[in-house]
Scaffold this motif. Structure first.
Motif, short mmCIF file in Angstrom:
data_model
loop_
_atom_site.label_atom_id
_atom_site.label_comp_id
_atom_site.label_asym_id
_atom_site.label_seq_id
_atom_site.Cartn_x
_atom_site.Cartn_y
_atom_site.Cartn_z
N LEU A 98 0.83 -1.20 0.00
CA LEU A 98 0.00 0.00 0.00
C LEU A 98 0.86 1.25 0.00
O LEU A 98 2.02 1.24 0.43
N ILE A 99 0.28 2.34 -0.50
CA ILE A 99 0.90 3.66 -0.52
C ILE A 99 -0.03 4.64 0.18
O ILE A 99 -1.25 4.63 -0.06
N THR A 100 0.54 5.46 1.06
CA THR A 100 -0.23 6.50 1.76
C THR A 100 0.49 7.83 1.60
O THR A 100 1.72 7.90 1.76
N VAL A 101 -0.25 8.87 1.27
CA VAL A 101 0.28 10.23 1.14
C VAL A 101 -0.59 11.16 1.94
O VAL A 101 -1.83 11.06 1.90
N TRP A 102 0.04 12.08 2.70
CA TRP A 102 -0.73 13.07 3.45
C TRP A 102 0.07 14.35 3.60
O TRP A 102 1.30 14.34 3.53
N GLY A 103 -0.63 15.45 3.78
CA GLY A 103 0.04 16.74 3.93
C GLY A 103 -0.97 17.87 3.87
O GLY A 103 -2.17 17.67 4.04
N VAL A 121 -4.41 0.61 -1.71
CA VAL A 121 -3.95 -0.76 -1.46
C VAL A 121 -3.98 -1.51 -2.79
O VAL A 121 -5.01 -1.51 -3.48
N PHE A 122 -2.86 -2.15 -3.15
CA PHE A 122 -2.74 -2.83 -4.43
C PHE A 122 -3.14 -4.30 -4.30
O PHE A 122 -2.92 -4.92 -3.25
N PRO A 123 -3.68 -4.90 -5.37
CA PRO A 123 -4.14 -6.30 -5.33
C PRO A 123 -2.99 -7.28 -5.56
O PRO A 123 -2.96 -8.00 -6.56
N PHE A 124 -2.01 -7.28 -4.63
CA PHE A 124 -0.87 -8.17 -4.76
C PHE A 124 -1.03 -9.35 -3.81
O PHE A 124 -1.69 -9.25 -2.77
N GLY A 125 -0.37 -10.45 -4.15
CA GLY A 125 -0.33 -11.60 -3.27
C GLY A 125 -1.72 -12.16 -3.02
O GLY A 125 -2.50 -12.38 -3.95
N ASN A 126 -2.06 -12.39 -1.72
CA ASN A 126 -3.35 -12.97 -1.38
C ASN A 126 -4.45 -11.92 -1.26
O ASN A 126 -5.55 -12.21 -0.82
#
Length: 261
Positions: A98-103, A121-126
């Motif tokens: 996942l990637i999170t950006v804030w400011g 959140v990316f659909p990787f793995g399980n």
């Protein structure tokens, strides 16, 4: 009775910080990059366990007048139970990324005095679905000290919406889990236990409300952090569900090593 009320109020003032005595320090963003290594051991209450190793990275981010922070989480996980071969517990597969950006800049939603951000959140793995959602966060520090040595109150609100990449249709996915429709609440509070040691409540694991089917997940989550040097910090923590009308986990133990640079 009146005297007892006055004594109780006096003790409360010694323990608690009045709301009027907090400063909003939300705009004070760290200029450091941080690399963290996390380990989690989780039990769902039905003879199923999960071990997770996670890499988490923070760094400053600037775009025009906007100033903020970028966070990347990526992990590997291993699921097993009491009937599984012991070797399976060490067989890790790709976990959520996942990637999170804030400011905040000087004009956008400025009256909120909050940090505005989003998570993907990316659909990787399980994990077989995308998820994305906005978040608001604040950081308040007390002007005075009390017997509890409150260090900060840092609430965060996030809503995550899950979807599939093609026309939001997941019927063709064999391992489809229910799409996320989660309101996440982190009423995080920090307490100073010593010059380099802190206790943080509801920091790593927060409260979740499932807005699709209803149901709450409310844990007791506590983490003790200790700074070994200006660059190195370690932490151990544990979380235990107290309300679980929305299934997550029964209990969890975790730890981290953090490096600032």
């Amino acid at each position: 009775m009146f005297l007892w009320a006055l004594i109780s109020m006096a003790h409360a003032e010694d323990l608690l910080v009045p709301i009027s005595k907090f400063n909003n320090d939300s705009q004070k963003l760290s200029p450091d990059s941080v690399l963290e290594f996390w380990g989690y051991h989780e039990y769902d209450g039905s003879d199923n366990y999960q071990n997770t190793l996670k890499l988490r990275f923070y760094t400053p981010l600037e775009v025009g007048d906007w100033r903020g922070r970028f966070r990347l989480d990526t992990s590997v996980a291993s699921d097993y139970n009491s009937t599984t071969s012991p070797n399976n517990a060490t067989q890790f597969t790709t976990g959520p990324t996942l990637i999170t950006v804030w400011g905040q800049n000087q004009t956008f939603l400025n009256p909120l005095n909050a940090l505005v951000g989003a998570r993907v959140v990316f659909p990787f793995g399980n994990n077989n679905q995308w998820a994305a959602g906005p978040q608001l966060s604040w950081s308040f520090t007390p002007q005075i000290d009390t017997l509890l040595h409150v260090a900060d109150f840092s609430p965060l609100i996030r809503y995550m919406y899950g979807f599939c990449a093609k026309n939001n249709n997941c019927t063709g996915t064999s391992n489809q889990t229910p799409l996320k429709r989660n309101l996440e609440l982190y009423p995080t509070v920090g307490f100073r236990l010593g010059p380099a040691t802190m206790l943080r409540l509801l920091d790593e694991n927060g409260i979740i409300y499932n807005s699709a089917g209803g149901g709450w997940f409310v844990p007791i989550d506590a983490m003790i952090t200790h700074r070994l040097s200006s660059n190195l910090e370690v932490a151990i923590g544990a979380s235990k569900q107290v309300i679980q009308t929305f299934q997550q986990y029964d209990w969890m133990a975790y730890g981290k090593i953090s490096w600032n640079f």
